[in-house]
Design a protein around this motif. Structure first.
Motif, PDB file in Angstrom:
ATOM      1  N   ALA A   1      37.923  51.429  41.056  1.00  0.00           N
ATOM      2  CA  ALA A   1      36.452  51.326  40.257  1.00  0.00           C
ATOM      3  C   ALA A   1      36.541  49.679  40.532  1.00  0.00           C
ATOM      4  O   ALA A   1      37.781  49.050  39.554  1.00  0.00           O
ATOM      5  CB  ALA A   1      37.628  52.052  38.176  1.00  0.00           C
ATOM      6  N   LEU A   2      34.916  49.464  40.500  1.00  0.00           N
ATOM      7  CA  LEU A   2      35.272  47.778  40.407  1.00  0.00           C
ATOM      8  C   LEU A   2      33.798  47.519  39.714  1.00  0.00           C
ATOM      9  O   LEU A   2      33.164  48.402  40.104  1.00  0.00           O
ATOM     10  CB  LEU A   2      35.161  47.344  41.944  1.00  0.00           C
ATOM     11  CG  LEU A   2      35.866  48.267  42.846  1.00  0.00           C
ATOM     12  CD1 LEU A   2      35.495  48.093  44.412  1.00  0.00           C
ATOM     13  CD2 LEU A   2      37.696  47.838  42.747  1.00  0.00           C
ATOM     14  N   ILE A   3      34.105  46.066  39.306  1.00  0.00           N
ATOM     15  CA  ILE A   3      33.364  45.166  38.875  1.00  0.00           C
ATOM     16  C   ILE A   3      33.165  44.413  39.923  1.00  0.00           C
ATOM     17  O   ILE A   3      33.523  43.436  39.982  1.00  0.00           O
ATOM     18  CB  ILE A   3      33.830  44.582  37.429  1.00  0.00           C
ATOM     19  CG1 ILE A   3      33.226  45.953  36.438  1.00  0.00           C
ATOM     20  CG2 ILE A   3      31.939  43.725  37.044  1.00  0.00           C
ATOM     21  CD1 ILE A   3      32.656  46.771  36.015  1.00  0.00           C
ATOM     22  N   GLY A   4      31.868  44.556  40.766  1.00  0.00           N
ATOM     23  CA  GLY A   4      31.305  43.838  41.954  1.00  0.00           C
ATOM     24  C   GLY A   4      32.698  43.379  42.531  1.00  0.00           C
ATOM     25  O   GLY A   4      32.519  45.072  42.937  1.00  0.00           O
ATOM     26  N   ASP A   5      33.034  42.636  43.143  1.00  0.00           N
ATOM     27  CA  ASP A   5      34.346  43.463  43.795  1.00  0.00           C
ATOM     28  C   ASP A   5      35.929  42.979  43.339  1.00  0.00           C
ATOM     29  O   ASP A   5      36.862  43.409  44.357  1.00  0.00           O
ATOM     30  CB  ASP A   5      34.019  42.038  44.746  1.00  0.00           C
ATOM     31  CG  ASP A   5      33.911  40.924  44.512  1.00  0.00           C
ATOM     32  OD1 ASP A   5      34.822  40.356  43.233  1.00  0.00           O
ATOM     33  OD2 ASP A   5      34.420  39.336  45.477  1.00  0.00           O
ATOM     34  N   ARG A   6      36.014  43.557  42.159  1.00  0.00           N
ATOM     35  CA  ARG A   6      37.152  43.365  41.265  1.00  0.00           C
ATOM     36  C   ARG A   6      37.765  44.158  40.232  1.00  0.00           C
ATOM     37  O   ARG A   6      36.426  44.519  39.769  1.00  0.00           O
ATOM     38  CB  ARG A   6      37.352  41.863  40.647  1.00  0.00           C
ATOM     39  CG  ARG A   6      36.969  41.697  39.898  1.00  0.00           C
ATOM     40  CD  ARG A   6      37.730  40.101  39.766  1.00  0.00           C
ATOM     41  NE  ARG A   6      37.072  38.897  40.870  1.00  0.00           N
ATOM     42  CZ  ARG A   6      37.115  37.423  40.964  1.00  0.00           C
ATOM     43  NH1 ARG A   6      37.812  36.964  39.414  1.00  0.00           N
ATOM     44  NH2 ARG A   6      36.805  37.370  41.581  1.00  0.00           N
ATOM     45  N   PRO A   7      38.824  45.033  40.144  1.00  0.00           N
ATOM     46  CA  PRO A   7      39.019  45.538  39.133  1.00  0.00           C
ATOM     47  C   PRO A   7      38.994  44.624  37.604  1.00  0.00           C
ATOM     48  O   PRO A   7      38.767  43.081  37.565  1.00  0.00           O
ATOM     49  CB  PRO A   7      40.677  46.287  39.357  1.00  0.00           C
ATOM     50  CG  PRO A   7      40.430  46.240  40.844  1.00  0.00           C
ATOM     51  CD  PRO A   7      39.903  44.686  41.051  1.00  0.00           C
ATOM     52  N   PHE A   8      38.538  45.271  36.615  1.00  0.00           N
ATOM     53  CA  PHE A   8      38.345  44.826  35.164  1.00  0.00           C
ATOM     54  C   PHE A   8      39.738  43.538  34.895  1.00  0.00           C
ATOM     55  O   PHE A   8      39.180  42.592  34.225  1.00  0.00           O
ATOM     56  CB  PHE A   8      37.714  46.034  34.069  1.00  0.00           C
ATOM     57  CG  PHE A   8      37.649  45.588  32.659  1.00  0.00           C
ATOM     58  CD1 PHE A   8      36.799  45.234  32.734  1.00  0.00           C
ATOM     59  CD2 PHE A   8      38.692  45.270  31.956  1.00  0.00           C
ATOM     60  CE1 PHE A   8      36.361  44.626  31.321  1.00  0.00           C
ATOM     61  CE2 PHE A   8      38.986  45.113  30.537  1.00  0.00           C
ATOM     62  CZ  PHE A   8      37.842  44.259  30.884  1.00  0.00           C
ATOM     63  N   ARG A   9      40.783  44.503  35.540  1.00  0.00           N
ATOM     64  CA  ARG A   9      42.224  43.196  35.089  1.00  0.00           C
ATOM     65  C   ARG A   9      41.796  42.438  35.056  1.00  0.00           C
ATOM     66  O   ARG A   9      42.843  41.364  35.025  1.00  0.00           O
ATOM     67  CB  ARG A   9      42.843  44.659  35.495  1.00  0.00           C
ATOM     68  CG  ARG A   9      43.007  46.208  34.466  1.00  0.00           C
ATOM     69  CD  ARG A   9      44.192  46.585  34.713  1.00  0.00           C
ATOM     70  NE  ARG A   9      44.221  47.517  33.736  1.00  0.00           N
ATOM     71  CZ  ARG A   9      45.237  48.550  33.935  1.00  0.00           C
ATOM     72  NH1 ARG A   9      46.920  48.409  34.474  1.00  0.00           N
ATOM     73  NH2 ARG A   9      45.617  50.049  33.318  1.00  0.00           N
ATOM     74  N   GLN A  10      41.366  42.587  36.717  1.00  0.00           N
ATOM     75  CA  GLN A  10      41.684  40.931  37.403  1.00  0.00           C
ATOM     76  C   GLN A  10      40.251  40.350  37.353  1.00  0.00           C
ATOM     77  O   GLN A  10      39.782  39.359  37.316  1.00  0.00           O
ATOM     78  CB  GLN A  10      41.220  41.152  39.027  1.00  0.00           C
ATOM     79  CG  GLN A  10      42.521  41.619  39.943  1.00  0.00           C
ATOM     80  CD  GLN A  10      42.526  42.295  40.556  1.00  0.00           C
ATOM     81  OE1 GLN A  10      41.563  41.697  42.207  1.00  0.00           O
ATOM     82  NE2 GLN A  10      43.104  42.770  41.524  1.00  0.00           N
TER      83      GLN A  10
END
Length: 322
Positions: free
Chosen positions: A62-71
């Protein structure tokens, strides 16, 4: 700068023997309002919680843009979410709740008054949240989500508890946020709540994708119908038989699926049949929604590649009140 898209890729979550989300994949485009639809218990909230890093997926991404939320650094400045309208300390005031969060979000406390005014809670800012109505808590949840002026907005059943005026206000708010290029994802188990708001729909059932498309493509699945009232019932039934119409008796009239009011009206006029009512009742989207969510065996995706259409008018944006 364009808001990032949301990508759900092969997302699966199992709780023991229960599969809450099953190999789910879809995208949420910026500049559009996407309705995330499904019956209660279909996996919508679990999906949103995985997107926010609150639940660990069994598999998939599950990605926001190209990264997971935690990153994401300073995530509340990029993603605003309201998953529950009751997750507030009842002893705190509305303004106190936001001021407690402001340092964590990384915004000045002056922003708290701005977002409370934006969601229509300025008069209740100094009241304890324990005395708020359900609709007021929904508005406070929206204020919390907008505190960091994020580009991604995630809302879980935001219309719950809102009166009709509040629902109209919410529609305008969501449209205005999308018009600014933000990515807006709104979950609901009631299609009627979001029908006048969304550009795209993602429908899930039993944790599986059953439909991902534009709203207009979704509406094309529905069968339009005409309702008729006439004092010449026998003559109209005979006319319907001649024309091959499948009519349904509604006690005080007839419902005729798959035809237009113009077709029926012209035929009745030509046959000399008096009509007391002739109305196009439009598409029964709720029937389509219910039929789709009965089974999840045939997922389809028909999202557009072109730009979104013009938005409806809405209220002033959070950017304007910063």
């Amino acid at each position: 700068m364009e808001s990032p898209a949301i990508t759900i890729d092969g997302l699966t979550k199992r709780f023991g023997s229960l599969t809450a989300v099953d190999d789910l994949s879809f995208t949420v485009a910026p500049g559009r309002v996407t309705g995330f639809l499904g019956p209660n218990g279909s996996g919508k909230t679990t999906t949103l919680r995985m997107l926010l890093g609150l639940v660990e997926p069994t598999s998939g991404r599950a990605l926001i843009g190209d990264r997971p939320f935690r990153q994401i650094p300073h995530p509340a400045q990029h993603v605003g979410a309201a998953l529950e309208a009751s997750s507030f300390h009842p002893g705190r005031t509305g303004i106190g709740h936001l001021k407690a969060l402001a340092p964590q979000v990384g915004v000045p406390t002056s922003r708290c008054r701005e977002v409370l005014d934006f969601v229509g809670l300025s008069q209740a800012a100094d009241r304890r949240v324990g005395g708020y109505s359900m609709g007021m808590r929904q508005r406070l949840g929206l204020a919390t989500a907008l505190l960091g002026n994020p580009q991604i907005i995630l809302l879980d059943e935001p219309a719950n508890g809102l009166d009709p005026q509040g629902i109209v206000w919410l529609r305008g708010l969501l449209r205005s946020l999308a018009h600014e290029g933000r990515t807006v994802l709104v979950s609901s188990h009631v299609l009627a709540e979001v029908r006048s708001t969304v550009d795209d729909v993602v429908v899930i059932g039993n944790g599986k994708l059953v439909r991902a498309s534009t709203l207009s493509d979704f509406e094309a699945l529905a069968e339009h119908a005409v309702v008729v009232r006439t004092p010449s019932r026998a003559s109209f039934v005979a006319l319907a038989g001649e024309r091959g119409w499948q009519i349904e008796d509604t006690h005080d009239g007839f419902r005729i699926p798959g035809v237009t009011a113009a077709t029926v009206g012209t035929a009745a006029f030509t046959a000399g049949i008096e009509l007391h009512q002739l109305a196009d009742v439009g598409a029964d989207l709720e029937a389509v929604f219910l039929n789709l969510t009965k089974s999840s065996d045939a997922p389809t995706s028909h999202f557009p590649s072109g730009p979104p259409g013009p938005p409806a008018a809405g209220p002033t944006s959070p950017e304007a009140v910063r």
